[in-house]
Design a protein around this motif. Structure first.
Motif, PDB file in Angstrom:
ATOM      1  N   GLU A 180       0.811  -1.222   0.000  1.00  0.00           N
ATOM      2  CA  GLU A 180       0.000   0.000   0.000  1.00  0.00           C
ATOM      3  C   GLU A 180       0.841   1.267   0.000  1.00  0.00           C
ATOM      4  OE1 GLU A 180      -3.679   2.126   2.435  1.00  0.00           O
ATOM      5  OE2 GLU A 180      -2.626   0.425   3.332  1.00  0.00           O
ATOM      6  N   LYS A 181       1.851   1.356   0.866  1.00  0.00           N
ATOM      7  CA  LYS A 181       2.649   2.582   0.938  1.00  0.00           C
ATOM      8  C   LYS A 181       3.437   2.801  -0.352  1.00  0.00           C
ATOM      9  CE  LYS A 181       5.917   5.227   3.709  1.00  0.00           C
ATOM     10  NZ  LYS A 181       6.567   5.754   2.499  1.00  0.00           N
ATOM     11  N   GLU A 182       4.046   1.745  -0.874  1.00  0.00           N
ATOM     12  CA  GLU A 182       4.808   1.896  -2.108  1.00  0.00           C
ATOM     13  C   GLU A 182       3.895   2.281  -3.270  1.00  0.00           C
ATOM     14  OE1 GLU A 182       8.290  -0.409  -4.679  1.00  0.00           O
ATOM     15  OE2 GLU A 182       7.470  -1.294  -2.851  1.00  0.00           O
ATOM     16  N   GLU A 199       7.315   7.201 -15.096  1.00  0.00           N
ATOM     17  CA  GLU A 199       8.293   6.400 -14.370  1.00  0.00           C
ATOM     18  C   GLU A 199       7.935   4.919 -14.480  1.00  0.00           C
ATOM     19  OE1 GLU A 199       8.405   7.710 -10.356  1.00  0.00           O
ATOM     20  OE2 GLU A 199       9.037   9.750 -10.847  1.00  0.00           O
ATOM     21  N   LYS A 200       8.948   4.100 -14.522  1.00  0.00           N
ATOM     22  CA  LYS A 200       8.708   2.657 -14.582  1.00  0.00           C
ATOM     23  C   LYS A 200       8.106   2.179 -13.263  1.00  0.00           C
ATOM     24  CE  LYS A 200      12.080   1.217 -18.039  1.00  0.00           C
ATOM     25  NZ  LYS A 200      11.025   0.736 -18.962  1.00  0.00           N
ATOM     26  N   LEU A 205       5.508  -3.796  -7.135  1.00  0.00           N
ATOM     27  CA  LEU A 205       4.149  -3.496  -7.580  1.00  0.00           C
ATOM     28  C   LEU A 205       3.781  -4.314  -8.813  1.00  0.00           C
ATOM     29  CD1 LEU A 205       4.010   0.383  -7.077  1.00  0.00           C
ATOM     30  CD2 LEU A 205       3.338  -1.444  -5.490  1.00  0.00           C
ATOM     31  N   ARG A 206       4.758  -4.526  -9.712  1.00  0.00           N
ATOM     32  CA  ARG A 206       4.486  -5.380 -10.885  1.00  0.00           C
ATOM     33  C   ARG A 206       4.158  -6.803 -10.441  1.00  0.00           C
ATOM     34  NH1 ARG A 206       9.129  -3.151 -13.177  1.00  0.00           N
ATOM     35  NH2 ARG A 206      10.161  -5.184 -13.045  1.00  0.00           N
ATOM     36  N   GLN A 207       4.867  -7.283  -9.442  1.00  0.00           N
ATOM     37  CA  GLN A 207       4.624  -8.644  -8.954  1.00  0.00           C
ATOM     38  C   GLN A 207       3.229  -8.751  -8.340  1.00  0.00           C
ATOM     39  OE1 GLN A 207       7.952  -9.088  -6.281  1.00  0.00           O
ATOM     40  NE2 GLN A 207       9.311  -9.904  -7.900  1.00  0.00           N
ATOM     41  N   TYR A 208       2.791  -7.693  -7.657  1.00  0.00           N
ATOM     42  CA  TYR A 208       1.429  -7.688  -7.103  1.00  0.00           C
ATOM     43  C   TYR A 208       0.407  -7.802  -8.233  1.00  0.00           C
ATOM     44  CZ  TYR A 208      -2.831  -6.026  -4.817  1.00  0.00           C
ATOM     45  OH  TYR A 208      -4.122  -5.917  -4.347  1.00  0.00           O
ATOM     46  N   LEU A 209       0.610  -7.056  -9.303  1.00  0.00           N
ATOM     47  CA  LEU A 209      -0.310  -7.118 -10.442  1.00  0.00           C
ATOM     48  C   LEU A 209      -0.300  -8.510 -11.083  1.00  0.00           C
ATOM     49  CD1 LEU A 209       0.322  -3.672 -12.192  1.00  0.00           C
ATOM     50  CD2 LEU A 209      -1.679  -4.359 -10.856  1.00  0.00           C
ATOM     51  N   LEU A 262      -2.770   1.491 -11.190  1.00  0.00           N
ATOM     52  CA  LEU A 262      -1.490   0.809 -11.387  1.00  0.00           C
ATOM     53  C   LEU A 262      -1.574  -0.151 -12.566  1.00  0.00           C
ATOM     54  CD1 LEU A 262       1.371   0.309 -10.197  1.00  0.00           C
ATOM     55  CD2 LEU A 262       0.355  -1.570  -8.885  1.00  0.00           C
ATOM     56  N   ASP A 263      -2.672  -0.877 -12.667  1.00  0.00           N
ATOM     57  CA  ASP A 263      -2.870  -1.819 -13.766  1.00  0.00           C
ATOM     58  C   ASP A 263      -2.903  -1.097 -15.111  1.00  0.00           C
ATOM     59  OD1 ASP A 263      -3.415  -4.500 -14.752  1.00  0.00           O
ATOM     60  OD2 ASP A 263      -5.457  -3.809 -15.132  1.00  0.00           O
ATOM     61  N   ILE A 264      -3.558   0.068 -15.152  1.00  0.00           N
ATOM     62  CA  ILE A 264      -3.638   0.852 -16.389  1.00  0.00           C
ATOM     63  C   ILE A 264      -2.240   1.285 -16.833  1.00  0.00           C
ATOM     64  CG2 ILE A 264      -4.440   3.055 -17.356  1.00  0.00           C
ATOM     65  CD1 ILE A 264      -6.882   2.716 -15.384  1.00  0.00           C
ATOM     66  N   LEU A 265      -1.462   1.839 -15.908  1.00  0.00           N
ATOM     67  CA  LEU A 265      -0.113   2.291 -16.255  1.00  0.00           C
ATOM     68  C   LEU A 265       0.791   1.113 -16.631  1.00  0.00           C
ATOM     69  CD1 LEU A 265       0.317   4.971 -13.443  1.00  0.00           C
ATOM     70  CD2 LEU A 265       0.000   5.400 -15.889  1.00  0.00           C
ATOM     71  N   ASN A 266       0.577  -0.014 -15.986  1.00  0.00           N
ATOM     72  CA  ASN A 266       1.359  -1.208 -16.314  1.00  0.00           C
ATOM     73  C   ASN A 266       1.045  -1.703 -17.725  1.00  0.00           C
ATOM     74  OD1 ASN A 266       3.168  -3.437 -15.533  1.00  0.00           O
ATOM     75  ND2 ASN A 266       1.311  -4.701 -15.641  1.00  0.00           N
ATOM     76  N   LYS A 267      -0.230  -1.663 -18.091  1.00  0.00           N
ATOM     77  CA  LYS A 267      -0.621  -2.093 -19.444  1.00  0.00           C
ATOM     78  C   LYS A 267       0.002  -1.177 -20.494  1.00  0.00           C
ATOM     79  CE  LYS A 267      -3.481  -5.573 -18.573  1.00  0.00           C
ATOM     80  NZ  LYS A 267      -3.263  -5.731 -17.116  1.00  0.00           N
TER      81      LYS A 267
END
Length: 534
Positions: A180-182, A199-200, A205-209, A262-267
């Protein structure tokens, strides 16, 4: 103390502290202290007055005496008696304090029929408000989203309401709390910058997704292929002044929107435009289902989640042009005003509940039970309420409910005509002549917050337009300044760099109260392809 119970207790404490004109607690301060502080600075300066004297109290008492015979002036007389009583008590003038209290008690005792007439008008407003939000249940889409969020992500959407019955996965909740904090830090950094430098996403966070990819896919499928979300509605407790009602847990929607952002930016980072657009549409539709909330707390949280979306949208490329229109078609100021009417009705109902308590000992016990750890009894005693007869206390609270309601409704009717960019508390007070600025200021700040959000939406639309021009032309072209739709006296100014590879967009002028609020910036620079982002 739970989030919803905190809100209820603060609401009730604010209501009763208003009796003594000593309100230091506000929903705005609780939900977003930085915004409330910036928006109410001018009011605090305005309210600094010399210490009241005995002659001030004498003048107020005499003015009240002249007004009391006119039913149309009863509220003004009531307020002046109250202020005189407060001053006499504060300076220790016991004789005049007793005289004023006795006169106020007599006035209140003979005003019951007039109070009933005023309450009939309020009853009509209550009925109209209830008709806008008829009682209903969740539809299947809402139930399924609740179930998925609880079982897979650990979020109790609308947790605490009587309709909630899906068990929350402690494992999923712990997994979210671990990131959550990160996640908050990443989104803060990403959405509050004033350029399109993406930013990458951090590895954690990627692992959480990745672990929750199937759940997020299920949520996208649910929202995009089924009937629109409809959440259960029952606001009868507002009119009833039900102090035991547990407010919906809107805060969980903020958690969900952060994960979706986060999912949107990751996609986008992966170059998966199709799923990026699907995730964005999912996020938008979920947030859209909440924007008509009749509750002020729902509206404030909706502003927070919309800002999460806007900070994300500003960093996206290749968005269809229809998104530009979607951003600016809804007036969030009106939703705030509508919910504030609901709060005015709730305040009045809560006052009514307490006015019906016959014994002071029971009244005091009930106040403590509701306010809990917010110990403000000294403020409740500012007018000497513990020394009043039971009938005076009941009649006083009954009229204070009427006065507060009339004040807030008057404020709302004037706000409809106001320009949020040129808004000044001083000039506003001179127009409406409020009886208590403390209560009104706290809720005006919510309207201002909605106005700033609409400017952020408008800038985001301009950003998307500029990006579309870049995609079509390969470089930026100079655009003439355009008037803001939200604030017609302000302009959006465009400045293209000499090499036509960047464009800056900013609001001009930016009012000081708006610039002091550190949320989404109202200036933004888009850098073209020749200067690559991270």
């Amino acid at each position: 103390m739970s989030h919803q119970n905190k809100y209820l207790k603060l609401t009730i404490s604010l209501s009763f502290l208003t009796i003594a004109s000593f309100s230091n607690y506000s929903l705005a301060n609780y939900l977003n202290p930085q915004i409330a502080q910036a928006q109410t600075t001018e009011t605090k300066k305005t309210d600094q007055k010399p210490e009241a004297t005995s002659s001030d109290a004498d003048r107020l008492f005499q003015e009240a005496e002249k007004l009391i015979g006119d039913n149309n002036q009863f509220v003004n007389a009531f307020i002046k008696y109250k202020e005189a009583l407060k001053i006499y008590r504060h300076i220790g003038d016991t004789a005049n304090e007793n005289k004023t209290r006795q006169k106020l008690e007599s006035v209140l005792a003979t005003s019951l029929f007039l109070a009933q007439q005023q309450e009939e008008i309020i009853h009509q407003d209550e009925a109209k408000f209830l008709n806008q939000f008829p009682k209903s249940n969740n539809n299947q889409t809402a139930n399924k989203l609740q179930e998925l969020a609880a079982a897979k992500l650990g979020f109790a959407l609308f947790g605490g309401t009587k309709s909630f019955h899906f068990p929350v996965s402690k494992t999923a909740l712990k997994e979210f709390k671990d990131i959550e904090k990160e996640l908050q830090d990443y989104l803060d950094n990403q959405t509050k910058i004033s350029t399109n430098k993406v930013e990458k996403i951090p590895q954690k966070l990627r692992q959480y997704l990745e672990r929750n990819a199937e759940t997020l896919k299920s949520i996208r499928t649910l929202i995009l292929t089924n009937e629109p979300l409809h959440w259960a509605t029952d606001i009868s407790w507002i009119v009833q002044g039900d102090l035991t009602y547990s407010l919906p847990s809107y805060i969980s929607f903020e958690y969900l929107q952060k994960v979706l952002a986060l999912d949107i930016l990751n996609k986008q980072e992966q170059g998966n435009t199709k799923e990026m657009l699907e995730s964005l549409e999912t996020s938008w539709k979920i947030n859209e289902s909440l924007r008509n909330s009749p509750l002020l707390i729902g509206q404030v949280l909706h502003i927070i989640t919309t800002r999460i979306q806007l900070g994300t949208i500003r960093q996206l490329n290749n968005l269809p042009s229809q998104w530009q229109k979607r951003l600016v078609t809804y007036d969030h100021r009106q939703s705030i005003l509508q919910s504030l009417i609901g709060n005015a009705i709730e305040f009045r109902a809560v006052f009514k509940v307490f006015s019906e308590i016959k014994e002071y000992s029971d009244f005091k016990k009930s106040i403590r039970a509701v306010i809990g750890d917010i110990d403000k009894e000294d403020d409740l005693l500012t007018l000497g309420i513990s020394e009043w007869s039971n009938s005076m206390r009941q009649n006083f609270i009954r009229w204070q409910a009427i006065v507060n309601y009339q004040n807030l409704i008057k404020v709302y009717s004037f706000l409809v005509k106001e320009d949020v960019c040129s808004f000044q508390f001083d000039s506003f007070w001179s127009k409406i002549k409020p009886t208590d600025k403390n209560l009104e200021s706290n809720y005006i700040s919510q309207w201002l917050k909605a106005g700033r959000l609409m400017l952020e939406l408008e800038l985001t639309q301009k950003i998307l337009q500029a990006k579309e021009n870049l995609a079509n032309l390969g470089s930026f072209k100079q655009i003439s300044s355009v008037k803001s739709t939200v604030c017609p006296n302000n302009q959006w100014v465009y400045q293209v760099s000499p090499d036509n590879n960047s464009i800056s967009i900013s609001l001009n002028p930016i009012p000081k109260w708006i610039s002091d609020v550190k949320v989404l910036p109202l200036t933004y620079t888009i850098v073209g392809k020749n200067r690559t982002q991270n």
